[in-house]
Design a protein around this motif. Structure first.
Motif, PDB file in Angstrom:
ATOM      1  N   PHE A  20       7.285  -0.554  13.117  1.00 38.69           N
ATOM      2  CA  PHE A  20       6.314   0.160  12.296  1.00 38.69           C
ATOM      3  C   PHE A  20       6.653   0.020  10.822  1.00 38.69           C
ATOM      4  O   PHE A  20       5.761  -0.223   9.989  1.00 38.69           O
ATOM      5  N   HIS A  23       5.768  -3.438   9.786  1.00 37.43           N
ATOM      6  CA  HIS A  23       4.312  -3.570   9.718  1.00 37.43           C
ATOM      7  C   HIS A  23       3.775  -2.975   8.423  1.00 37.43           C
ATOM      8  O   HIS A  23       2.924  -3.574   7.752  1.00 37.43           O
ATOM      9  N   LEU A  24       4.278  -1.807   8.048  1.00 44.95           N
ATOM     10  CA  LEU A  24       3.855  -1.196   6.790  1.00 44.95           C
ATOM     11  C   LEU A  24       4.218  -2.087   5.612  1.00 44.95           C
ATOM     12  O   LEU A  24       3.412  -2.290   4.697  1.00 44.95           O
ATOM     13  N   ALA A  28       0.738  -3.042   4.056  1.00 44.23           N
ATOM     14  CA  ALA A  28       0.320  -2.082   3.040  1.00 44.23           C
ATOM     15  C   ALA A  28       0.211  -2.808   1.702  1.00 44.23           C
ATOM     16  O   ALA A  28       0.776  -3.888   1.526  1.00 44.23           O
ATOM     17  N   TYR A 157       5.465   6.307   2.433  1.00 48.76           N
ATOM     18  CA  TYR A 157       5.951   6.432   3.807  1.00 48.76           C
ATOM     19  C   TYR A 157       7.463   6.594   3.860  1.00 48.76           C
ATOM     20  O   TYR A 157       8.206   5.802   3.269  1.00 48.76           O
ATOM     21  N   GLU A 265      -1.232  -0.756  14.023  1.00 49.83           N
ATOM     22  CA  GLU A 265      -2.269  -0.383  13.060  1.00 49.83           C
ATOM     23  C   GLU A 265      -2.923   0.950  13.465  1.00 49.83           C
ATOM     24  O   GLU A 265      -3.255   1.765  12.592  1.00 49.83           O
ATOM     25  N   ARG A 268      -0.627   3.521  12.216  1.00 50.22           N
ATOM     26  CA  ARG A 268      -0.765   3.708  10.763  1.00 50.22           C
ATOM     27  C   ARG A 268      -2.017   4.515  10.436  1.00 50.22           C
ATOM     28  O   ARG A 268      -1.996   5.383   9.559  1.00 50.22           O
ATOM     29  N   ASP A 269      -3.108   4.256  11.140  1.00 48.95           N
ATOM     30  CA  ASP A 269      -4.335   5.031  10.916  1.00 48.95           C
ATOM     31  C   ASP A 269      -4.092   6.514  11.176  1.00 48.95           C
ATOM     32  O   ASP A 269      -4.601   7.377  10.449  1.00 48.95           O
ATOM     33  N   VAL A 271      -1.262   8.121  10.886  1.00 50.08           N
ATOM     34  CA  VAL A 271      -0.456   8.645   9.776  1.00 50.08           C
ATOM     35  C   VAL A 271      -1.333   8.900   8.557  1.00 50.08           C
ATOM     36  O   VAL A 271      -1.279   9.970   7.940  1.00 50.08           O
ATOM     37  N   ASP A 272      -2.156   7.929   8.208  1.00 39.66           N
ATOM     38  CA  ASP A 272      -2.981   8.054   7.011  1.00 39.66           C
ATOM     39  C   ASP A 272      -4.028   9.157   7.147  1.00 39.66           C
ATOM     40  O   ASP A 272      -4.508   9.688   6.135  1.00 39.66           O
TER      41      ASP A 272
END
Length: 328
Positions: A20, A23-24, A28, A157, A265, A268-269, A271-272
Motif C-alpha cells: 500500500f 502504491h501510494l 499519488a 499519509y 486502489e 486508497r479510495d 482512506v481518502d
C-alpha cells in the motif's frame, strides 16, 4: 490520513502495508507527504519495502530514542514538568511541538530513513537486553506519542504496520487512525482475530475495513463474506509478485497483478473518503491518558498526570497556526 494495518500473525499485514505504501508513492501526485512506521516488534516492514536484512537491522529505532522524542515533543508545554514525566499517552497541549507528515525536525532527521523510496521509521526489535525487564509496549509507546502529536491532512499519509493480533488494545493506539485495515485470510483463526478486534473497536467508533488476503477462488471470498459481512472491503489473491519479493527479487510496483493493484486502489479510495474528527481524536487521547495515569503512570512518575491535560486544546490544523504553540 493515519492508516493502520492489523491482523493475525502471518496473515500478510506487513506485506500489505508495504504494498500500500509503495502504491501510494507510485500513484499519488508527486510530492505527496508519506511516512511509513513499523510499530511491530517483529520488524519486517523495511525488508518488505526493499531493504536487505543487513540494512534493516542497522536502522535507528524509535524505542531507543524515547527520551529525546519526549523532550522534543514536550516543547514549552507548562503542564509537563519534564520529559521523564511524559508517558506514552501524554497528550499535546499549548506549548507542545506538533509534527507534520513531512517536515524538518530532529526526530525525523535522526530516526527516519528512506527505504525503497519510502520514508520509514521503525520501533525497533525486542532485544535480549529487554528480556525480563521491559515490556514491548514501552517501545511502541514512541509510536503512540508521535501519532498523538501528528497533524496530518487529506492527501497526506502515515502508514503504520501494527503488532499482530489485538495487542494494540493494551493502550489507546488503536484509536489513532483514520482508516484501519484488518488483513484477514479465509481461515477460522484469522476470522477469530477479526471478531476480537471489531469487538473492542466498536466501543470507540473505530471503523474496520477487512482486506482479504491469499484468496484463491470464489469460495474463499464467500467464506470471508459469511464471517465479516459488509466489513469486507476488498481482497488480494495469491501473488507471484509477492512470492518473488519474498524470495529476494523485488519488482516495480506497477508489475503487481492488475486485480491486486485494483484492490490497493480500492483501499486508497476508502482512506481518502475518511473524514477527520479532531475533537474526537483529542478526546480519545485524553480518555486513555487518564486511564493510564490512574492505572499505573501516576505511581511510576510520582505525579498526578491528569494535570498534563490541557482542557482548551484540540489537536489539528488550527493548533498548528496558534501563536501559543512553539514549533521551533
Amino acid at each position: 490520513m493515519k492508516i493502520a494495518f492489523v491482523g493475525k500473525g502471518g496473515s500478510g499485514k506487513t506485506t500489505l502495508a508495504a504494498l500500500f505504501a509503495r502504491h501510494l508513492a507510485a500513484h499519488a501526485p508527486a510530492g505527496t507527504p508519506l511516512l511509513a512506521i513499523d510499530a511491530d516488534i517483529n520488524q519486517h516492514l523495511a525488508v518488505a519495502l526493499g531493504a536487505d536484512e543487513d540494512e534493516a537491522i542497522t536502522l535507528p529505532a524509535l524505542g531507543d530514542h524515547l527520551a529525546e522524542i519526549k523532550e522534543y515533543l514536550r516543547g514549552t508545554n507548562p503542564r509537563i514538568s519534564s520529559a521523564a514525566a511524559m508517558v506514552k499517552t501524554t497528550p499535546p497541549g499549548r506549548g507542545s511541538r506538533l509534527l507534520r507528515v513531512v517536515e524538518a525536525n530532529p526526530i525525523y532527521d535522526t530516526l527516519v530513513r528512506e527505504i525503497g523510496g519510502i520514508r520509514l521509521a521503525v520501533t525497533g526489535p525486542f532485544t535480549t537486553e529487554d528480556l525480563g525487564v521491559a515490556c514491548y509496549h514501552s517501545k511502541v509507546g514512541a509510536v503512540e506519542l508521535i501519532l498523538n502529536h501528528l497533524v496530518d491532512g487529506c492527501g497526506e499519509y502515515a502508514v503504520v504496520d501494527m503488532t499482530a493480533g489485538a495487542d494494540s488494545f493494551a493502550s489507546g493506539l488503536f484509536t489513532r487512525f483514520d482508516a484501519t485495515f484488518l488483513v484477514c485470510e479465509p481461515t477460522q483463526r484469522s476470522v477469530g482475530v477479526y471478531r476480537q478486534y471489531v469487538g473492542y473497536a466498536a466501543d470507540f467508533g473505530v471503523r474496520v475495513h477487512v482486506v482479504g488476503n491469499k484468496v484463491e477462488d470464489a469460495s474463499d471470498v464467500e467464506f470471508l463474506r459469511e464471517h465479516v459481512g459488509d466489513d469486507l472491503l476488498t481482497w488480494l489473491g495469491r501473488s507471484g509478485y509477492v512470492k518473488a519479493a519474498e524470495r529476494g527479487t523485488p519488482r516495480p510496483i506497477d508489475t503487481l497483478e492488475p486485480a491486486n493493484r485494483a484492490a490497493l486502489e480500492t483501499m486508497r479510495d476508502a482512506v481518502d473518503a475518511a473524514t477527520k474528527d479532531w475533537v474526537t481524536y483529542t478526546r480519545q487521547a485524553v480518555h486513555f491518558h487518564l486511564r493510564n495515569a490512574a492505572a499505573w503512570a501516576n505511581d511510576r512518575t510520582g505525579e498526578d498526570l491528569a494535570a498534563q491535560v490541557d482542557p482548551d486544546f484540540v489537536l489539528g490544523p488550527e493548533a498548528l497556526r496558534s501563536p501559543l504553540l512553539q514549533q521551533a
